[in-house]
Motif scaffolding. Structure first.
Motif, PDB file in Angstrom:
ATOM      1  N   LYS A   1      49.080  55.108  38.803  1.00  0.00           N
ATOM      2  CA  LYS A   1      48.092  55.781  37.955  1.00  0.00           C
ATOM      3  C   LYS A   1      48.575  57.165  37.553  1.00  0.00           C
ATOM      4  O   LYS A   1      48.512  57.552  36.377  1.00  0.00           O
TER       5      LYS A   1
ATOM      6  N   VAL B   1      44.077  50.453  33.417  1.00  0.00           N
ATOM      7  CA  VAL B   1      43.641  51.851  33.287  1.00  0.00           C
ATOM      8  C   VAL B   1      42.738  52.016  32.078  1.00  0.00           C
ATOM      9  O   VAL B   1      41.679  52.660  32.144  1.00  0.00           O
TER      10      VAL B   1
ATOM     11  N   VAL C   1      38.956  50.660  32.453  1.00  0.00           N
ATOM     12  CA  VAL C   1      38.040  51.506  33.214  1.00  0.00           C
ATOM     13  C   VAL C   1      37.812  52.834  32.499  1.00  0.00           C
ATOM     14  O   VAL C   1      36.674  53.322  32.411  1.00  0.00           O
ATOM     15  N   THR C   2      38.883  53.420  31.985  1.00  0.00           N
ATOM     16  CA  THR C   2      38.769  54.721  31.331  1.00  0.00           C
ATOM     17  C   THR C   2      37.883  54.646  30.096  1.00  0.00           C
ATOM     18  O   THR C   2      37.121  55.568  29.804  1.00  0.00           O
TER      19      THR C   2
ATOM     20  N   ILE D   1      39.731  53.660  38.694  1.00  0.00           N
ATOM     21  CA  ILE D   1      40.980  53.329  37.991  1.00  0.00           C
ATOM     22  C   ILE D   1      42.037  52.869  38.992  1.00  0.00           C
ATOM     23  O   ILE D   1      42.727  51.859  38.772  1.00  0.00           O
TER      24      ILE D   1
END
Length: 347
Positions: free
Chosen positions: A239, A254, A257-258, A220
């Motif tokens: 982040k 974010v 990827v999350t 992230i």
């Protein structure tokens, strides 16, 4: 029996962490006292995907850690856990545990992607059942590449430390976190590290499934750094401050990827449910630095339709006088691996 001191050592991607626990006469978890804890950061690349790459660099960090914290012994319990470590369910004809373990090279050689000669094998029995051929044992096979374990042990020995036991990080998670209201429940423990996420489903203290996913919080940070063309420290700060609750390009980076990480975790839950009907997961227990991403708990709860809570590895543990007041505040979900590894000696 007098008190005993055990040190659990977690060699992570970004830091080495050690917790020294003192156990009372029975070494039961309820009598544990945290007498020392410390961590030392590691440079990028020293540990990659849960495996030590630069043994001397890690050894130097460990020596620094021991000098800073004045641990009472150089004996340590070392954790291992990455994608190369295979953990799978295995049913075997009943025999005493020593015989079961001795038979593993002959029982599993067709199941592994590498030769059993290059693998360290262990077996954790979980149930006994009556099968068509008689009494059977169900359990988890653990197969760790010998070179992965050796690389970590060489780094530990380079620091002058003595590994007394090697344990699976996933098992350590359950030992550390099951006491905080999860005893007897079927819980999914999700440790989000920098590059590796460990998922364990356990019924009480008995692990039923272990998976290691090759992704974590550092991906992230990397995505934010690329998107905003900023340094790693700046990306890490963004982040931690914004996470999934921000707006614009940061949130997009974010979320992308999350979403992949949460989907992999959810798929692990689905796999467990399909193979264990009637024993559904009741709660998700989060730990590790990546679990503190703003909005992460809500995201994984929504995706899995399960309550998600931050784990407390210090539940039931007395904080000793040698630990500075307030030192462990906010670290309850970050010290699961070293404390759980120390508990392994008492298991």
């Amino acid at each position: 029996m007098g008190s005993a001191h055990v040190i659990g050592l977690d060699i992570g991607t970004t830091a080495v962490r050690a917790a020294e626990l003192e156990f009372g006469g029975s070494r039961s978890g309820q009598s544990a006292t945290l007498v020392r804890y410390g961590e030392v950061p590691l440079p990028t690349g020293a540990v990659r995907d849960g495996e030590v790459v630069e043994q001397q660099t890690v050894g130097t960090a460990l020596r620094q850690l021991w000098q800073q914290q004045k641990f009472s012994t150089k004996d340590v319990v070392v954790g291992v856990g990455n994608q190369r470590v295979v953990v799978r369910e295995l049913e075997l004809p009943w025999a005493p545990l020593t015989q079961l373990k001795a038979s593993l090279p002959f029982q599993v050689q067709e199941m592994l992607p590498v030769s059993v000669d290059d693998t360290l094998l262990d077996y954790l029995p979980t149930d006994e059942v009556d099968g068509p051929s008689g009494r059977m044992v169900r359990g988890l096979l653990i197969a760790a590449p010998r070179d992965t374990v050796t690389a970590n042990l060489l780094a530990v020995e380079a620091a002058g430390l003595r590994p007394t036991m090697v344990d699976l990080n996933g098992f350590a998670l359950v030992r550390a976190l099951h006491r905080a209201g999860n005893t007897g429940r079927i819980a999914a423990y999700v440790e989000v590290g920098a590059r590796v996420t460990t998922v364990v489903v356990a019924q009480g203290t008995t692990p039923r499934l272990v998976r290691v996913l090759p992704m974590g919080g550092q991906q992230i940070t990397d995505a934010i750094a690329r998107t905003l063309a900023v340094s790693q420290p700046e990306a890490e700060q963004a982040k931690r401050e914004l996470g999934l609750e921000g707006h614009g390009p940061v949130q997009s980076a974010v979320t992308e990827v999350t979403r992949g990480l949460v989907e992999a975790v959810r798929n692990t839950f689905v796999y467990y449910q399909a193979n264990h009907p009637g024993r559904g997961i009741e709660v998700v227990v989060l730990s590790g630095g990546g679990a503190h991403l703003p909005g992460f708990g809500q995201y994984i709860s929504s995706a899995s339709r399960l309550p998600a809570v931050l784990g407390d590895a210090l539940a039931g543990i007395t904080i000793g006088k040698g630990v500075p007041s307030g030192r462990m505040q906010g670290l309850e979900s970050l010290v699961a691996l070293p404390t759980g590894l120390a508990h392994g000696v008492a298991a």
